[in-house]
Enzyme design. Structure first.
Site, mmCIF file in Angstrom:
data_model
loop_
_atom_site.group_PDB
_atom_site.id
_atom_site.type_symbol
_atom_site.label_atom_id
_atom_site.label_comp_id
_atom_site.label_asym_id
_atom_site.label_seq_id
_atom_site.Cartn_x
_atom_site.Cartn_y
_atom_site.Cartn_z
ATOM 1 N NE ARG A 24 48.578 -24.745 -74.125
ATOM 2 C CZ ARG A 24 47.756 -25.771 -74.316
ATOM 3 N NH1 ARG A 24 47.322 -26.032 -75.528
ATOM 4 N NH2 ARG A 24 47.362 -26.522 -73.317
ATOM 5 C CB SER A 38 33.397 -22.040 -69.594
ATOM 6 O OG SER A 38 33.433 -22.527 -68.278
ATOM 7 N N GLY A 43 32.971 -17.613 -64.396
ATOM 8 C CA GLY A 43 34.191 -16.978 -63.902
ATOM 9 C C GLY A 43 35.379 -17.925 -64.014
ATOM 10 N N GLY A 70 48.860 -20.682 -66.752
ATOM 11 C CA GLY A 70 47.501 -20.196 -66.988
ATOM 12 C C GLY A 70 47.347 -19.279 -68.181
ATOM 13 C CD GLU A 71 50.642 -17.567 -73.178
ATOM 14 O OE1 GLU A 71 50.582 -17.103 -74.338
ATOM 15 O OE2 GLU A 71 51.688 -17.993 -72.671
ATOM 16 N NE ARG A 109 49.100 -25.975 -65.856
ATOM 17 C CZ ARG A 109 48.224 -25.608 -64.920
ATOM 18 N NH1 ARG A 109 46.992 -26.084 -64.943
ATOM 19 N NH2 ARG A 109 48.576 -24.767 -63.972
#
Length: 263
Positions: A24, A38, A43, A70-71, A109
């Site tokens: 990405r 959020s 959390g 999870g960047e 994803r």
């Protein structure tokens, strides 16, 4: 929650670095701010996946963690001011191992733009010598879908940037791919940007210009093989094959596919 059997740790955020092989490239700032809000409220629900990396320094051995998946959550957590984030630590991988995991997890994803996806497929081809069929099996797509997406990289960098930013769609880009004359291709692209030509009109124009189906067939086969635009020009029994590239990296990729690994 991590996968069954995987422990979740809370690691200091400044010890986690991005993965240099992250496919990405575009992170929407507004979307990151919304995610950060959020995270402040609820959390981080899904832990990041990281690998543990040891580095020797003058003071001894330093440990840091590199994001595999999870960047986007990591960036949002920094905006939210979190001191620590939940992570699942996978065993230490080689850089290539991290590359394959990062590419495949992000591709699965389905939130990359078409050019990011195409570049990730291209990396899997170049770094791991994976065939289009093997890539398709890893990401759950058909071989034809992988091949069509890879062909987007045969377009000029200007057109690729417009696809990545959403100015033109993937279906429009595929029609442009059928225009082998680069001057005509650019003219059609500019008309699409201005809204001066519908996709249907463009398709009709392309169909009308394809007078040699054999030439078109071999051009397409060569393009899929070497990953670059190919134009075959014939005059009687003579002719030439022109391979185009738009950067030094693309040129290197073409040579590697044509020549293989040379010591």
């Amino acid at each position: 929650q991590g996968k069954r059997g995987e422990a979740v740790f809370h690691i200091e955020i400044d010890k986690i670095c991005p993965n240099p092989y992250q496919p990405r490239r575009n992170f929407d700032e507004e979307s990151l701010k919304e995610l950060a809000h959020s995270i402040q409220e609820y959390g981080i629900i899904q832990p990041l996946v990281v690998s543990r990396i040891q580095k020797e320094s003058a003071s001894g051995t330093d440990v840091e963690y590199q994001v595999i998946a999870g960047e986007r959550r990591l960036r949002a957590a920094k905006i939210a001011g979190l001191p620590r984030v939940p992570v699942v630590v996978r065993k230490e991988e080689t850089p290539k191992g991290n590359l394959e995991v990062a590419l495949v997890e992000n591709l699965q994803r389905s939130d990359l733009n078409p050019i990011e996806t195409a570049r990730a497929y291209s990396q899997l081809q170049d770094e791991f010598a994976l065939t289009q069929r093997e890539i398709a099996q890893r990401v759950g797509k058909s071989r034809e879908a992988v091949a069509n997406t890879l062909r987007l990289l045969n377009l000029s960098s200007e057109i690729q940037d417009s696809i990545a930013s959403g100015k033109i769609g993937e279906s429009q880009a595929r029609v442009l791919l059928a225009i082998k004359d680069l001057d005509k291709q650019k003219a059609a692209f500019e008309q699409l940007l201005k809204g001066g030509m519908s996709v249907r009109t463009l398709k009709e124009k392309v169909r009308g210009s394809q007078s040699d189906p054999e030439k078109s067939f071999y051009e397409k086969q060569l393009e899929e093989k070497i990953g670059a635009p190919v134009q075959i020009s014939r005059r009687g029994d003579k002719g030439k094959v022109v391979i185009r590239f738009f950067s030094e990296d693309e040129m290197d990729g073409v040579f590697k596919r044509l020549l293989g690994d040379i010591e």
